[in-house]
Scaffold this motif. Sequence first.
Motif, mmCIF file in Angstrom:
data_model
loop_
_atom_site.group_PDB
_atom_site.id
_atom_site.type_symbol
_atom_site.label_atom_id
_atom_site.label_comp_id
_atom_site.label_asym_id
_atom_site.label_seq_id
_atom_site.Cartn_x
_atom_site.Cartn_y
_atom_site.Cartn_z
ATOM 1 N N LEU A 280 -24.617 5.843 -4.363
ATOM 2 C CA LEU A 280 -26.067 5.894 -4.246
ATOM 3 C C LEU A 280 -26.647 4.739 -3.441
ATOM 4 O O LEU A 280 -27.738 4.860 -2.867
ATOM 5 C CB LEU A 280 -26.697 5.886 -5.645
ATOM 6 C CG LEU A 280 -26.347 7.053 -6.564
ATOM 7 C CD1 LEU A 280 -26.877 6.800 -7.963
ATOM 8 C CD2 LEU A 280 -26.889 8.367 -6.014
ATOM 9 N N GLY A 281 -25.946 3.606 -3.412
ATOM 10 C CA GLY A 281 -26.474 2.414 -2.755
ATOM 11 C C GLY A 281 -26.970 2.647 -1.336
ATOM 12 O O GLY A 281 -28.062 2.172 -0.968
ATOM 13 N N PRO A 282 -26.204 3.369 -0.484
ATOM 14 C CA PRO A 282 -26.669 3.576 0.893
ATOM 15 C C PRO A 282 -27.997 4.316 1.014
ATOM 16 O O PRO A 282 -28.656 4.250 2.062
ATOM 17 C CB PRO A 282 -25.522 4.395 1.509
ATOM 18 C CG PRO A 282 -24.313 4.017 0.709
ATOM 19 C CD PRO A 282 -24.830 3.838 -0.688
ATOM 20 N N LEU A 283 -28.403 5.026 -0.052
ATOM 21 C CA LEU A 283 -29.687 5.741 0.001
ATOM 22 C C LEU A 283 -30.872 4.786 0.106
ATOM 23 O O LEU A 283 -31.981 5.208 0.468
ATOM 24 C CB LEU A 283 -29.851 6.614 -1.242
ATOM 25 C CG LEU A 283 -28.834 7.749 -1.424
ATOM 26 C CD1 LEU A 283 -29.059 8.444 -2.760
ATOM 27 C CD2 LEU A 283 -28.925 8.742 -0.278
ATOM 28 N N LEU B 242 -37.608 7.524 2.591
ATOM 29 C CA LEU B 242 -38.371 7.868 1.394
ATOM 30 C C LEU B 242 -37.978 7.035 0.185
ATOM 31 O O LEU B 242 -38.498 7.249 -0.914
ATOM 32 C CB LEU B 242 -38.184 9.352 1.055
ATOM 33 C CG LEU B 242 -38.682 10.372 2.085
ATOM 34 C CD1 LEU B 242 -38.552 11.784 1.533
ATOM 35 C CD2 LEU B 242 -40.114 10.097 2.507
ATOM 36 N N VAL B 243 -37.082 6.066 0.381
ATOM 37 C CA VAL B 243 -36.563 5.264 -0.728
ATOM 38 C C VAL B 243 -36.868 3.797 -0.487
ATOM 39 O O VAL B 243 -36.692 3.291 0.621
ATOM 40 C CB VAL B 243 -35.039 5.473 -0.887
ATOM 41 C CG1 VAL B 243 -34.465 4.559 -1.959
ATOM 42 C CG2 VAL B 243 -34.738 6.939 -1.218
ATOM 43 N N SER B 244 -37.318 3.111 -1.530
ATOM 44 C CA SER B 244 -37.567 1.677 -1.406
ATOM 45 C C SER B 244 -36.466 0.837 -2.037
ATOM 46 O O SER B 244 -36.280 -0.327 -1.661
ATOM 47 C CB SER B 244 -38.911 1.304 -2.051
ATOM 48 O OG SER B 244 -38.902 1.603 -3.434
ATOM 49 N N GLU B 245 -35.715 1.421 -2.995
ATOM 50 C CA GLU B 245 -34.718 0.636 -3.709
ATOM 51 C C GLU B 245 -33.801 1.577 -4.468
ATOM 52 O O GLU B 245 -34.214 2.646 -4.918
ATOM 53 C CB GLU B 245 -35.419 -0.311 -4.699
ATOM 54 C CG GLU B 245 -34.502 -1.209 -5.493
ATOM 55 C CD GLU B 245 -35.247 -2.042 -6.533
ATOM 56 O OE1 GLU B 245 -34.669 -3.029 -7.006
ATOM 57 O OE2 GLU B 245 -36.398 -1.683 -6.866
ATOM 58 N N VAL B 246 -32.536 1.176 -4.600
ATOM 59 C CA VAL B 246 -31.604 1.841 -5.503
ATOM 60 C C VAL B 246 -31.169 0.811 -6.531
ATOM 61 O O VAL B 246 -30.675 -0.261 -6.176
ATOM 62 C CB VAL B 246 -30.386 2.405 -4.759
ATOM 63 C CG1 VAL B 246 -29.372 2.974 -5.755
ATOM 64 C CG2 VAL B 246 -30.809 3.488 -3.769
ATOM 65 N N ARG B 247 -31.394 1.131 -7.804
ATOM 66 C CA ARG B 247 -31.064 0.196 -8.881
ATOM 67 C C ARG B 247 -29.790 0.648 -9.578
ATOM 68 O O ARG B 247 -29.769 1.669 -10.271
ATOM 69 C CB ARG B 247 -32.228 0.093 -9.871
ATOM 70 C CG ARG B 247 -33.481 -0.530 -9.258
ATOM 71 C CD ARG B 247 -34.546 -0.803 -10.295
ATOM 72 N NE ARG B 247 -35.266 0.371 -10.716
ATOM 73 C CZ ARG B 247 -36.326 0.889 -10.095
ATOM 74 N NH1 ARG B 247 -36.774 0.321 -8.974
ATOM 75 N NH2 ARG B 247 -36.935 1.974 -10.567
ATOM 76 N N ALA C 73 -31.035 4.218 -10.779
ATOM 77 C CA ALA C 73 -32.281 4.886 -10.398
ATOM 78 C C ALA C 73 -32.452 4.785 -8.898
ATOM 79 O O ALA C 73 -32.115 3.763 -8.286
ATOM 80 C CB ALA C 73 -33.480 4.258 -11.112
ATOM 81 N N VAL C 74 -32.970 5.851 -8.311
ATOM 82 C CA VAL C 74 -33.324 5.863 -6.893
ATOM 83 C C VAL C 74 -34.843 5.839 -6.823
ATOM 84 O O VAL C 74 -35.503 6.806 -7.219
ATOM 85 C CB VAL C 74 -32.755 7.103 -6.178
ATOM 86 C CG1 VAL C 74 -33.177 7.109 -4.711
ATOM 87 C CG2 VAL C 74 -31.237 7.148 -6.298
ATOM 88 N N GLN C 75 -35.389 4.719 -6.350
ATOM 89 C CA GLN C 75 -36.832 4.512 -6.351
ATOM 90 C C GLN C 75 -37.458 5.113 -5.102
ATOM 91 O O GLN C 75 -37.131 4.729 -3.978
ATOM 92 C CB GLN C 75 -37.148 3.019 -6.406
ATOM 93 C CG GLN C 75 -38.624 2.681 -6.397
ATOM 94 C CD GLN C 75 -39.320 3.152 -7.655
ATOM 95 O OE1 GLN C 75 -38.915 2.809 -8.756
ATOM 96 N NE2 GLN C 75 -40.367 3.944 -7.498
ATOM 97 N N LEU C 76 -38.364 6.081 -5.290
ATOM 98 C CA LEU C 76 -39.096 6.617 -4.155
ATOM 99 C C LEU C 76 -40.067 5.564 -3.639
ATOM 100 O O LEU C 76 -40.684 4.832 -4.422
ATOM 101 C CB LEU C 76 -39.844 7.886 -4.553
ATOM 102 C CG LEU C 76 -38.981 9.056 -5.046
ATOM 103 C CD1 LEU C 76 -39.862 10.231 -5.440
ATOM 104 C CD2 LEU C 76 -37.962 9.467 -4.003
ATOM 105 N N ALA C 77 -40.192 5.484 -2.333
ATOM 106 C CA ALA C 77 -41.008 4.437 -1.709
ATOM 107 C C ALA C 77 -42.478 4.633 -2.053
ATOM 108 O O ALA C 77 -43.006 5.744 -1.929
ATOM 109 C CB ALA C 77 -40.811 4.453 -0.202
#
Length: 417
Positions: A330-333, A338-343, A351-355
């Motif tokens: 998931l990290g490369p996402l 549309l993504v600000s951060e992957v936790r 979690a994949v944080q939407l921007a």
Amino acid sequence: MATKFWHPFADMRAVLENELVIARGEGCYVWDDSGKRYLDAAASLWYCNIGHGRSEIATAVADQMRTLEAYSTFGDLTSPPVNELTDRLSMIAPVPESVSFLTSGGSDSVDTAVKLARRYHTAMGRSDRTFVLSRSRAYHGMHTAGTSIAGISANNDGYGKLLTDTALVEWDSHDSLLDAIERIGAERIAAFICEPIIGAGGVLAPPPGYLEKVRGICRDTGILFIADEVITGFGRTGMWFASHRWNLEPDLVTCAKGITSGYLPLGAVIAAPHVAEPWFEGDAGLWRHGYTYTGHTTVAAAAIANLDIIQRENLLAEASRLEAQLAAGLGPLAAHDLVSEVRCGVAALAAVQLAPEATAENPNLPDQMNGALRKHGVLSRILFGNAIQISPPFVMTESQVTDLAEAVRASLDELAR
């Protein structure tokens, strides 16, 4: 109206005629009633730690029902599965020799822990200690206590004031806790409740040193520290409890979900020996609290079978394995528009944080993301703050993690177009 089922956390006008009916499950997959298969990225609602379709639990439940389905545990009554389960919990609890009060789920457990914290101080001659402190972005269930201490404001909107002696502190600041204690007075505070990792609020791991600091503050001020491990308990962080990972030694632990992996409803409040002492060895007398299904015999049998599977298959280690694999997949996402951060970084939680700028431009993006994920064969949820929940069963394989990451990327790409 089509459905007669009032769904939790749902806009029923949107749900009418649009229910997704989940018909069966096996391992990390579930199928809807039309036969479409989905990868269960959320372990249902954080709880299916051992995966779906485990016949061993079904057998244990059926065998127990043939012997004794259930019996009240009020007063001096109990059953062999209840005694075995609570002995097992004592052996894996963050504080040795702890005792357990059994409930029917996480919200029950939070209400029980809040009542017990206040009742404990009364038993110790400190009846002025009634305040319960909680953190912003925290979720503690939807009973009266959990609603009152909610750190997600939408969860207590519209109900009026329920419990009055409550206060919120910032989720990531031990100074905020100190400020609240100074403002209210330690002599008036019963407990501080804290998810070691905030779950529904966005999968937020604690800042370095935070948990150790707030635990020390509570210890120094005589405030009971309640670790809300409804999500993190029973292996989600790679150890039996997140409290083990951070050496918290909580006064009380609330748990549920993974205790049965969701096969039957069960929760518990695990009390350290010094909290139980006024009732077990002192003169506190009768605690007027309990539920019809406290210590339900068949549910306890399901929990024992679940714990057996976790231990026999070394699923705590499997949850730890997922930590690196989820980060790699998931990290490369994080580089996606549309993504600000992957936790990632705490075992089987991510979690994949939407921007924020993307959701500001398109307020419907979270709902669209949920729909796109389903189209690409993944079931999950959009959490508070618009993060995609990733909390798979511990049996998820590396190839399934790859499939999950590819489906999330494909969903993001589709929405970006």
